[in-house]
Each structure stands twice: as structure tokens, then as C-alpha cells.
Design an enzyme around this catalytic site. Sequence first.
Site, mmCIF file in Angstrom:
data_model
loop_
_atom_site.group_PDB
_atom_site.id
_atom_site.type_symbol
_atom_site.label_atom_id
_atom_site.label_comp_id
_atom_site.label_asym_id
_atom_site.label_seq_id
_atom_site.Cartn_x
_atom_site.Cartn_y
_atom_site.Cartn_z
ATOM 1 N N CYS A 107 7.371 -0.477 2.092
ATOM 2 C CA CYS A 107 7.680 -1.860 2.480
ATOM 3 C C CYS A 107 6.417 -2.674 2.748
ATOM 4 C CB CYS A 107 8.542 -1.876 3.736
ATOM 5 S SG CYS A 107 10.147 -1.082 3.591
ATOM 6 N N ASP A 147 16.213 -10.331 -2.793
ATOM 7 C CA ASP A 147 14.956 -9.929 -2.169
ATOM 8 C C ASP A 147 14.227 -9.022 -3.150
ATOM 9 O OD1 ASP A 147 15.887 -11.263 0.053
ATOM 10 O OD2 ASP A 147 15.649 -9.573 1.436
ATOM 11 N N HIS A 204 17.934 -3.572 0.786
ATOM 12 C CA HIS A 204 16.747 -3.068 0.097
ATOM 13 C C HIS A 204 16.960 -1.627 -0.367
ATOM 14 C CE1 HIS A 204 14.409 -6.299 2.553
ATOM 15 N NE2 HIS A 204 15.179 -6.820 1.604
ATOM 16 N N ASP A 229 14.523 0.731 -1.183
ATOM 17 C CA ASP A 229 13.441 1.707 -1.105
ATOM 18 C C ASP A 229 13.513 2.680 0.067
ATOM 19 O OD1 ASP A 229 12.864 -0.416 0.557
ATOM 20 O OD2 ASP A 229 10.820 -0.726 -0.162
ATOM 21 N N ASP A 269 9.131 -7.095 0.232
ATOM 22 C CA ASP A 269 10.406 -7.813 0.280
ATOM 23 C C ASP A 269 10.344 -9.142 -0.456
ATOM 24 O OD1 ASP A 269 10.892 -5.714 1.961
ATOM 25 O OD2 ASP A 269 11.351 -6.921 3.728
#
Length: 334
Positions: A316, A161, A210, A212, A73
Site C-alpha cells: 500500500c 481506487d 482494495h 492487495d 490507492d
Amino acid sequence: DAKVPEDSDMRGQWGRRPQETIDRANELLDNFAGMLAKRGLRVDRPTCIDHSLPATTPDFHTDSQFGCMPPRDVLLTVGHEILEATMSYRCRWFEYLNYRPLMQQYWNEDPNFRHEAAPKPRLTDADYHPDYLSEKIGVAKRLKWAEEKFFVTTEEEPLFDAADVLRFGRDLVVQHGFTTNLKGIDWLRRHFPDHRVHAVNFPGDPYPIHIDATFTPLRPGLILNNPQRRLPQDQRDMFERNGWEIIDAAQPSHNSPPPLCYSSTWLSMNVLVLDPKTVCVEASEVYQAEQMDKLGMNVIPVDLRDAYAFGGGLHCCTADVYRDGECEDYFPKA
């Protein structure tokens, strides 16, 4: 709390988590790091600060912070550079401090290493749309807002981020959503003039935080896409023109996230690709592992579900620093 399901035990919670959950997560992360080391990978770990403490700047105060489980992140590696993201949550403003000892180590070890930090945002109230996360607003309206690209963050200052950025050689694909605004994407475009920076969004996600667990490259030419958050056709054109196949990810094995976890069940596709033929998949995500096997990947099952609550999955909780290879052009057809 708006992102947390109404029946979740995470609602209204803040501060230090129960010690037994911390110990269990550390055990799983240690095991994962050990497995990677046995495969010949060097694994560096952050130096944790106390995230249960309040965070205060001249512009804001928050009663507790986040953690350092997901370096993905915060840190973005591009070429010889590691860039610290601005971060868009107030509770994550000081998170970069966990990684500064490693940044100093890399600086001392590698004369080509560049340590960069994006301008720290002030994160005043002007950075957020008031009442955007009100519980009175239903999912249907949130989906409409996502389609219209109206998110909780404003365009007051650049915000991004690192986990909203995917790297495809000379191209950076960046999700415009809750944690990255258009000014943040423009900042990245100016900062990396030798790269092509593309903004994408996924209208099926009412809380786009995010990229992913939504869009996962597996190898050159192949990408998994969350079937509930498909990339719009006009944004798929770049991939299709260059021979990339975008396929739906397998369904998660679980109907709900683990206790005290605010992430979605789609952490099932938050996998770590070690090389074009090898992928780490969370051990309980049997459907995702089966799909990877059918795609010709060697699957390494990794037990990590009990650590999800601390910030995410296998992708992550890692951030690649050094990799072999050249900077390829995967999208020569503009």
C-alpha cells in the site's frame, strides 16, 4: 464505522491522529525508504497537504481527510502513463494533490511520460446505497451481499481506487467491490484499449476494499490468495488455462490489527515484490515470511506494523513508477 470492529479504539474517531503515532509511522516509512535506496532503488516521496482540515466541494462536506501514506490507492502506472484514480471516499477526494509535485517532476524529466487523471466524481448521496453501513446489518447479510455483488457504491458514475487494480502485463485485473464499481471498470477498459481488463470479486470479504490483501502476484505463474476470500472457480479459469498456480496465503501472525487501525490482519500478505526472487515482508509476519522462504523467495523483513493505521502495509505504501522490462502477455490462452 461499520468496517471497524466493535471493540476497536478506532470507532467514532476522526481528525488528526496522536503526534506520537505520526512520528513513529514516519520513522518506519523513512527506514523503509532508506532500505530501498540502499538496494539501488530511487525512492520519491509525496508532498503532504494538511489532511486534518475539512474538505468541501459544491456536493459534499467532510470534517477531515485521510492522508498520503498509501500512494498505491491513488496512482496507477501503466506503460508510460501514471493515472490518478477517481477515488470513492469523500475524505480522499483531494488526495491527488500530494502527488502533483512529483507528476510535474516526471513530466519535466521524461518526454515520454503521460500524466492522466480520471474524471473526478461528484460523490453525491446518489453514489452510495443509503444505510448500507448500518450497524444493524450483520456479517452474514454482508457476505450474502458480497456474493451477489451488491456493494455500498452505486453505478451513478465511474468510481475506482488504483489499489483495486493488479497489472499482469497486457492484462489488468480489477476488483469489483466497495471502492470500484462496474462503471469504473468499464472506464478503465475504455481508457486502456490495448489492455484486457478483467473484473473479479471475492465473496468471502464482507468489506471488499482494495485487492492487495486478498490476491497477490509473486512472480509469473504464482499468486497468493487470501484463504478467507478465495477467487471463485469461474474466475480462476483464466489463470489455470495459462499455467498459473493460486495458493493460499499463510495465516497472519496477529489476531487483531494494531491500535487505531481499520485494516484487517491480512495485511500480512500485503507484501512488496522487488523482483521475481525478492520480496519485502513485514517483520512480525513470521508465518508469511516462512511461506515465502519455502517458495524460494529471498525475504527482506521490514518493520512497518506501527504505520499500518495510516493506510496499509508494504504494498500500500509504495507505488512503482519506473521498472525495467517489456509488456508481457501472461494470458495468451483466452
